[in-house]
Design a protein around this motif. Sequence first.
Motif, mmCIF file in Angstrom:
data_model
loop_
_atom_site.group_PDB
_atom_site.id
_atom_site.type_symbol
_atom_site.label_atom_id
_atom_site.label_comp_id
_atom_site.label_asym_id
_atom_site.label_seq_id
_atom_site.Cartn_x
_atom_site.Cartn_y
_atom_site.Cartn_z
ATOM 1 N N ARG A 128 96.319 41.523 -32.315
ATOM 2 C CA ARG A 128 96.630 40.280 -33.194
ATOM 3 C C ARG A 128 95.133 40.051 -33.947
ATOM 4 N N MET A 129 93.969 40.435 -33.097
ATOM 5 C CA MET A 129 92.755 40.156 -33.814
ATOM 6 C C MET A 129 92.645 40.881 -35.170
ATOM 7 N N ILE A 130 93.090 42.333 -34.737
ATOM 8 C CA ILE A 130 92.845 43.250 -35.810
ATOM 9 C C ILE A 130 93.621 42.808 -37.272
ATOM 10 N N HIS A 131 94.866 42.483 -36.935
ATOM 11 C CA HIS A 131 95.778 41.838 -37.888
ATOM 12 C C HIS A 131 95.031 40.777 -38.649
ATOM 13 N N PHE A 132 94.558 39.699 -37.752
ATOM 14 C CA PHE A 132 93.746 38.793 -38.758
ATOM 15 C C PHE A 132 92.477 39.048 -39.447
ATOM 16 N N PHE A 133 91.476 40.053 -38.774
ATOM 17 C CA PHE A 133 90.558 40.529 -39.596
ATOM 18 C C PHE A 133 90.940 41.237 -40.771
ATOM 19 N N GLU A 134 92.160 41.972 -40.726
ATOM 20 C CA GLU A 134 92.594 42.626 -41.975
ATOM 21 C C GLU A 134 92.878 41.801 -42.954
ATOM 22 N N GLN A 135 93.660 40.764 -42.690
ATOM 23 C CA GLN A 135 94.040 39.675 -43.777
ATOM 24 C C GLN A 135 92.527 39.058 -44.132
ATOM 25 N N LEU A 136 91.856 38.738 -43.223
ATOM 26 C CA LEU A 136 90.716 38.036 -43.580
ATOM 27 C C LEU A 136 89.757 38.865 -44.808
ATOM 28 N N THR A 137 89.608 40.157 -44.511
ATOM 29 C CA THR A 137 88.869 40.864 -45.457
ATOM 30 C C THR A 137 89.701 41.629 -46.457
ATOM 31 N N ALA A 138 91.052 41.572 -46.406
ATOM 32 C CA ALA A 138 91.944 42.293 -47.600
ATOM 33 C C ALA A 138 91.591 43.815 -47.379
ATOM 34 N N GLN A 139 91.185 44.189 -46.083
ATOM 35 C CA GLN A 139 90.847 45.676 -46.036
ATOM 36 C C GLN A 139 91.614 46.162 -44.434
ATOM 37 N N PRO A 140 92.432 47.112 -44.560
ATOM 38 C CA PRO A 140 93.061 47.612 -43.455
ATOM 39 C C PRO A 140 91.966 48.104 -42.522
ATOM 40 N N PHE A 141 92.177 48.176 -41.027
ATOM 41 C CA PHE A 141 91.250 48.662 -40.161
ATOM 42 C C PHE A 141 90.727 50.109 -40.632
ATOM 43 N N PRO A 142 89.405 50.169 -40.897
ATOM 44 C CA PRO A 142 88.864 51.351 -41.556
ATOM 45 C C PRO A 142 88.900 52.781 -40.759
ATOM 46 N N TRP A 143 89.229 52.591 -39.668
ATOM 47 C CA TRP A 143 89.006 53.774 -38.791
ATOM 48 C C TRP A 143 89.930 54.588 -37.982
ATOM 49 N N GLY A 144 91.259 54.555 -38.614
ATOM 50 C CA GLY A 144 92.313 54.707 -37.718
ATOM 51 C C GLY A 144 92.717 54.007 -36.653
ATOM 52 N N ASP A 145 92.663 54.402 -35.358
ATOM 53 C CA ASP A 145 92.741 53.735 -34.133
ATOM 54 C C ASP A 145 91.473 53.085 -33.617
ATOM 55 N N TYR A 146 91.641 52.065 -32.870
ATOM 56 C CA TYR A 146 90.635 51.202 -32.303
ATOM 57 C C TYR A 146 90.570 51.379 -30.754
ATOM 58 N N ALA A 147 89.267 51.860 -30.280
ATOM 59 C CA ALA A 147 89.033 51.945 -28.925
ATOM 60 C C ALA A 147 88.111 51.027 -28.419
ATOM 61 N N GLN A 148 88.213 50.353 -27.227
ATOM 62 C CA GLN A 148 87.157 49.651 -26.473
ATOM 63 C C GLN A 148 87.346 50.046 -24.937
ATOM 64 N N ILE A 149 86.201 50.387 -24.521
ATOM 65 C CA ILE A 149 85.897 50.691 -23.242
ATOM 66 C C ILE A 149 85.007 49.745 -22.343
ATOM 67 N N PHE A 150 85.350 49.529 -21.049
ATOM 68 C CA PHE A 150 84.388 48.650 -20.375
ATOM 69 C C PHE A 150 83.586 49.753 -19.221
ATOM 70 N N VAL A 151 82.267 49.539 -19.294
ATOM 71 C CA VAL A 151 81.534 50.499 -18.765
ATOM 72 C C VAL A 151 80.631 49.475 -17.562
ATOM 73 N N ALA A 152 79.966 50.300 -16.655
ATOM 74 C CA ALA A 152 79.101 49.819 -15.789
ATOM 75 C C ALA A 152 77.624 49.511 -16.132
ATOM 76 N N GLU A 153 77.079 48.342 -15.744
ATOM 77 C CA GLU A 153 75.681 48.191 -16.028
ATOM 78 C C GLU A 153 75.290 48.262 -17.443
#
Length: 841
Positions: A245-270
């Motif tokens: 939902r955030m991606i959809h919101f920022f796409e509307q805010l900027t009038a630019q689709p998400f620039p990089w295809g898929d979006y990944a986020q990863i949780f790492v230690a320390e």
Amino acid sequence: MTAHRHFDEPHPFAFDSATEHYAADRPVRPEHLKLEVTLDFERSSIRGVGTTRLTAVRRVHAITFDAVELQIEKAEVDGRAADFDADGKKLHVHLPAALEPGASATVRISYRAQPRRGLYFIHPDKQYPKRPTQAWTQGQDEDSRYWFPCLDAPAQKASSEVIATFPARMTALSNGKVVSNTVKGPLRTMHYRLDAPHSPYLVTLVVGEFEEHLAPVPGSPSRVRTLFPKGRKADALRCAERTPRMIHFFEQLTAQPFPWGDYAQIFVAEFIFGGMENTSATTLTDAVLHDQRAHLDYSAESLIAHELAHQWFGDLLTCRDWPHGWLNEGFATYSEVLWKEEGDNDDEADHARRLDLDAYLEEANERYQRPIVARRFDEPLELFDRHLYQKGALVLHELRTRLGDADFHAVLRAYVARHKGQSVETVDLARAIEDTTGKNYDRFFDEYVYRAGHPALKVDLSWDSQSSRLKVVVKQTQGGDALWRLTLPVHAQVKGALHKSTFEVVAKDHVFYLPLEREPQMAMVDPRRDLLATLEVDKPVAWRRRELAHAPVARARTEAAAALGKDGSAESIEALGATLLDEKAFWATRAACARALGLIRTPSARDALIDALKIKHPKARRAIAAALGQFREDPVAGQALTTLARKGDPSIFVEAEAARALGRLRGEQARVTLTAMLDRPSFFDAIASGALDGLAELQDPAAWPRVVALTKYGAPSHARRAALMAVAKLAEVAEKKTVAVDLISQALRDRQFRVQMAAFDAATALGDKRLIGPLQSTPFLDGRARRAAREAVRALRSTEGPAKEVASLRTELEKLKGETRTLKERVEALDVKKKRPARKT
């Protein structure tokens, strides 16, 4: 690192060793980076080949790469061996023939390294056997050069591919999409490719054992990949479930689709930051993964939104050089506020801005003030402070307020459309405003971005009954000749109707008049606190009580509650107590009521707080617990806190705050209660950390052995940081200052980065000049640590007395405030007898 600076002017930002920094020359432009690396987890080392295709801007005979502590084995240019020389910082590859302007070459560099920065290997050990085996990178600001040779500047953008080989049981994340994933014997090789250009500090690689959740983005071909430690799916989704939902919101805010295809986020230690916005693949600390109980009043959404917004502001548009880094970080920080508006409500967004303002002002008042765009520093990472983030965000809100929502959003879209894929400077934003709206904002940027400081406004509101006008006296009280030009909103309510006016402030002193039918019931200056300024308002206290109950926005009600804490009358206590109990009121307003009652410190204020401990909202209950800590030597408050601390609360943060408050009261049985709380497990070690803070406030030397034990490597990592500060605060009363100096000196070299950072705060709090030597001699790798060490040394050298004397000074100050309040009440009583105007606060 502010314990000894509350009564001093802030220091200069730049140290004497600082130099001016400008973007480096760019004789060549990279076009594509191909990075092939094999990770050796046993040796915490890599072997790699970095291939860069580049084009000459001018005639060049050699290519200079950033390559710190890399052992260069071979260099080739267009398939032919090339001479090179390396000094441990720079790699100079000599071309077989000069490269003419516009001509291209491919440079292939074979190397190996055991990185100390840039790429980090994480392993379990005897003290932390559950720590996972991972490797992850962190390139900002200029650390990619520690794990691959590159042209390490934000403006040197290139497409990239990363081919990583590692143990087969693991997986990897890098920029872009997966081209291939193959297993051969005990090893796995994954190939990632991103065809769009991006900066070298945004090149990422994470390797470890992770699970993955895949989610679609509404109305977009993009998907969200969320990777997390095994068995932590529910915790990860509590943090990141609303990312699509955030991606959809920022796409509307900027009038630019998400620039990089898929979006990944990863949780790492320390992880050594909260998050890092690597292009298409954000790295996040797994410290924010939380259980259902913590989720009651904790959210990681601001972090998620911040890093996601960077995919546009920072990755798609990237600051040309680090002095203009606020175009990355200020936009991402303000995007947190924008998401609050979209995902929650305006009250939450206004409160987020209040936190941003408080954070910036704390740095401005207690550490330093600097222009947001500053070129004089020792290393770029010093710029990543509250001026860059929070003040940058507040500047953008100030712009939005002045332009209006429609023009502000039009400017954003024009700015992004014009500069996507490029590097930007502040002037590019200014020109986007001018081209979109026809308005020249050069003066605005001079005042708010290129100049240090902020407006300090003092406003006096009074009713002139003879002329039937509201008198508005405005003064800019900031020091020196600095002047800010701004628009001051004043809203007055008369007979239920709200009259909205604005006044143009263009000088240090103004007197304005607002004609009204009769005396207003409320009169509010900047009701939503849109201005980037400090604001001190003097007006009749009766107006404030009305505003607390009836102001149309929560931020104005919150400001009214804070001001009523300086009044202390029975009417104000009753008003504060009523709002505190009102379950329909915004939680931050109720929290402000609790703080105000804590400042009043009368039996009726205490009783109002205790009566409100039953309210539902945990963040408001947290403020109540903290406020009860103001009633030192009050057995009734002490019993209420003891009961809360022992019985517990659905919220871990309420329990933690109760522990801190109980310590401040210094009751006889507090140590037993607080010591027992040290063993309660909780997210972020919140309860144990609160208990440690309470033991530090308690000043009972009997707590010393348990506190010291929790500083040791192997203790819960977040609690270790609180324990270090407790050591600093208990050392004198326990007669252990020498031991404390040794413990803090050891912590400066700790293997956990965040414990190192806590050691700087502890050193300043202890106030012992024997720590100057360790602070100066310890070889810190991280730029933030080096900066913190120098500030700690500066603070220790300017300390006139030990921490105990500073604490005593604060106690005397609070006593004087109480006496002043009593005297004020007596004077006001005389005023009433003489029929003078109502009290003001």
